[in-house]
Scaffold this active site. Structure first.
Site, PDB file in Angstrom:
ATOM      1  N   ASP A  12      42.163  -9.722   4.861  1.00 50.54           N
ATOM      2  CA  ASP A  12      40.923 -10.175   5.482  1.00 50.54           C
ATOM      3  C   ASP A  12      41.230 -10.675   6.895  1.00 50.54           C
ATOM      4  O   ASP A  12      41.761 -11.771   7.076  1.00 50.54           O
ATOM      5  CB  ASP A  12      40.309 -11.295   4.619  1.00 50.54           C
ATOM      6  CG  ASP A  12      38.997 -11.811   5.196  1.00 50.54           C
ATOM      7  OD1 ASP A  12      38.734 -11.591   6.398  1.00 50.54           O
ATOM      8  OD2 ASP A  12      38.246 -12.457   4.451  1.00 50.54           O
TER       9      ASP A  12
ATOM     10  N   LYS B 245      33.404 -10.807  13.094  1.00 51.63           N
ATOM     11  CA  LYS B 245      33.492 -11.593  14.326  1.00 51.63           C
ATOM     12  C   LYS B 245      33.687 -10.778  15.601  1.00 51.63           C
ATOM     13  O   LYS B 245      32.735 -10.308  16.177  1.00 51.63           O
ATOM     14  CB  LYS B 245      34.626 -12.627  14.223  1.00 51.63           C
ATOM     15  CG  LYS B 245      34.668 -13.378  12.905  1.00 51.63           C
ATOM     16  CD  LYS B 245      34.039 -14.728  12.963  1.00 51.63           C
ATOM     17  CE  LYS B 245      34.255 -15.501  11.681  1.00 51.63           C
ATOM     18  NZ  LYS B 245      33.277 -16.525  11.438  1.00 51.63           N
TER      19      LYS B 245
ATOM     20  N   TYR C 262      38.931 -18.210   2.434  1.00 53.38           N
ATOM     21  CA  TYR C 262      37.494 -17.942   2.405  1.00 53.38           C
ATOM     22  C   TYR C 262      37.249 -16.497   2.802  1.00 53.38           C
ATOM     23  O   TYR C 262      37.790 -16.032   3.808  1.00 53.38           O
ATOM     24  CB  TYR C 262      36.777 -18.881   3.388  1.00 53.38           C
ATOM     25  CG  TYR C 262      35.278 -18.741   3.410  1.00 53.38           C
ATOM     26  CD1 TYR C 262      34.506 -19.192   2.351  1.00 53.38           C
ATOM     27  CD2 TYR C 262      34.636 -18.168   4.502  1.00 53.38           C
ATOM     28  CE1 TYR C 262      33.116 -19.064   2.369  1.00 53.38           C
ATOM     29  CE2 TYR C 262      33.248 -18.045   4.536  1.00 53.38           C
ATOM     30  CZ  TYR C 262      32.490 -18.499   3.463  1.00 53.38           C
ATOM     31  OH  TYR C 262      31.125 -18.379   3.493  1.00 53.38           O
TER      32      TYR C 262
END
Ligand code: HOZ
Length: 425
Positions: free
Chosen positions: A239, A267, A144
């Site tokens: 990522d 994050k 994702y």
């Protein structure tokens, strides 16, 4: 039965917000429960609007490696807020955070701050397309990278949790430009390079897959991707939205010794405030406007509150003992696995650094197909029982459990006790 405050809020939210939530997974549909509304968080715990306190292994899906309301982070955000919440002009902390991030990642010369991982991944792909003059991107099934059009095909996280089949609203041409391979399958990647190598702008990968539950890269997988990208002039985008500053301070790429062309972050660099970033070699990053011709912008990018929170977080993390936390999480995951297995359940607890996932299976877990063969109905019962017993887990079998430096041995012991008691029959 009495309606709880969480239930009341959810009913009201459902009138005004689609599905009652602002991001799908937290609706808890994947585990057949209603969401809990949170009133506050402190350290390793969250407290609901009904006054129940739970040990938190979601941690806002990863950023809170220092736990909730860490005093240094709170102090930095409060001080920043007192000086104004947004300028739409540069501020000093942007420079300090950019330097901190660039110094942490070996192949990174420059970084651009944005507001979310989605924005960062989308912008990194635009840059890769501009640099290579090609359109196609290869992603891995079950990984994702946020919800930009190019990445929604066979995505993990909420797309997997809700079994959303295609990507309604995504133009056919965009879908055609996204190639898919199973995670850990270098052979499949090689085949796609043979067919499409000259059109392939980028390969994007989670260096440790953390949006299909936690799935580790097999020996040679990441290095194999690096070699294939080099041979075809394709950019490798790693990522690290989840693994950056978590797999170790310099991310999974440092841990596994693979240097990407571009890195996507989110994050933790916002310390719990909305931040993303993408960075890489200067020759690529200098293509971004206003240095270059690839446009990307944002009023709230480099926001002073978010920069202050990120900076405070990284400064504390730099002093933290990652190896010690990893050892403690490993022992905890082993005990959890033992306790669940002793109950006659097929179970494997994957773990790396401060991340873990309970999979109810005895089988291998190398890719999304294998993950899907684990018992998700059993995970749903496990989630509900653990929540009843004061443990807050990811409300989906396709997400990763997060541990913070604030989780204590007492927290782990309470979690093990809950697992040994929960009714799973
Ligand atoms: N995409 C997030 C987890 N990997 C879930 C975000 C949310 O639902 O809050």
């Amino acid at each position: 039965m009495k309606t709880t405050r969480s239930q009341q809020l959810f009913a009201e939210a459902s009138r005004y917000i689609p599905g009652g939530v602002n991001s799908p997974v937290r609706a808890c549909r994947g585990v057949g429960c209603d969401p809990l509304f949170i009133a506050s968080g402190q350290g390793s715990h969250i407290t609901t609007v009904d006054g129940d306190t739970l040990i938190d292994y979601v941690l806002s899906w990863g950023p809170l490696l220092l736990g909730h309301a860490h005093p240094e982070v709170t102090k930095a955000v409060t001080a920043a807020a007192a000086k104004g919440t947004s300028y739409g002009a540069p501020c000093p902390d942007e420079v300090l955070l950019a330097r901190e991030v660039v110094e942490a990642f070996p192949g990174m010369d420059m970084v651009r701050m944005v507001n979310s991982g989605t924005e960062a991944a989308m912008s990194a792909l635009r840059l890769a397309r501009a640099v290579t003059g090609r359109n196609k991107v290869l992603k891995f099934i079950g990984c994702y990278h946020g919800h930009a059009d190019s990445f929604l095909a066979s995505a993990g996280s909420g797309v997997a949790t809700l079994s959303i089949p295609g990507t309604p609203g995504v133009p056919e041409a965009t879908v055609r430009d996204t190639l898919l391979a199973p995670y850990n399958d270098l052979g499949a990647v090689r085949d796609l390079f043979d067919l499409h190598g000259k059109d392939l702008a980028a390969v994007i990968v989670e260096p440790v897959a953390a949006n299909m539950g936690l799935v580790l890269p097999e020996e040679g997988f990441l290095k194999g991707l690096r070699a294939l990208c080099d041979s075809a002039g394709t950019l490798l985008i790693i990522d690290e939205v989840i693994t950056g500053f978590r797999a170790e301070y310099g991310g999974a790429q440092t841990r596994f010794g693979v240097t990407p062309d571009l890195t996507v972050l989110g994050k933790i660099i916002g310390g719990g405030l909305p931040v993303g970033a993408y960075g890489g070699k200067a020759e690529y990053m200098e293509r971004i406007a206003p240095a270059g011709d690839v446009y990307q912008a944002g009023t709230l990018s480099g926001n002073p509150l978010a920069m202050a929170a990120g900076l405070a977080t990284l400064r504390v993390l730099k002093q933290c003992d990652y190896a010690a936390l990893e050892k403690r999480v490993d022992a905890f995951a082993t005990e959890l696995e033992t306790v669940l297995r002793a109950r006659g359940l097929p179970v494997r607890v994957n773990r790396l650094a401060s991340m873990f996932t309970v999979f109810f299976t005895d089988g291998p877990l190398r890719n999304f197909d294998e993950v899907k063969s684990a018992d998700s109905a059993l995970y749903a019962r496990y989630f509900a029982e653990m929540r009843k017993n004061g443990i807050f887990l990811a409300p989906s079998p396709f997400e990763t459990g997060m541990v913070s430096f604030m989780h204590s041995e007492e927290d782990f012991a309470a979690t093990i006790k809950a697992a040994s008691r929960c009714e799973l029959g």
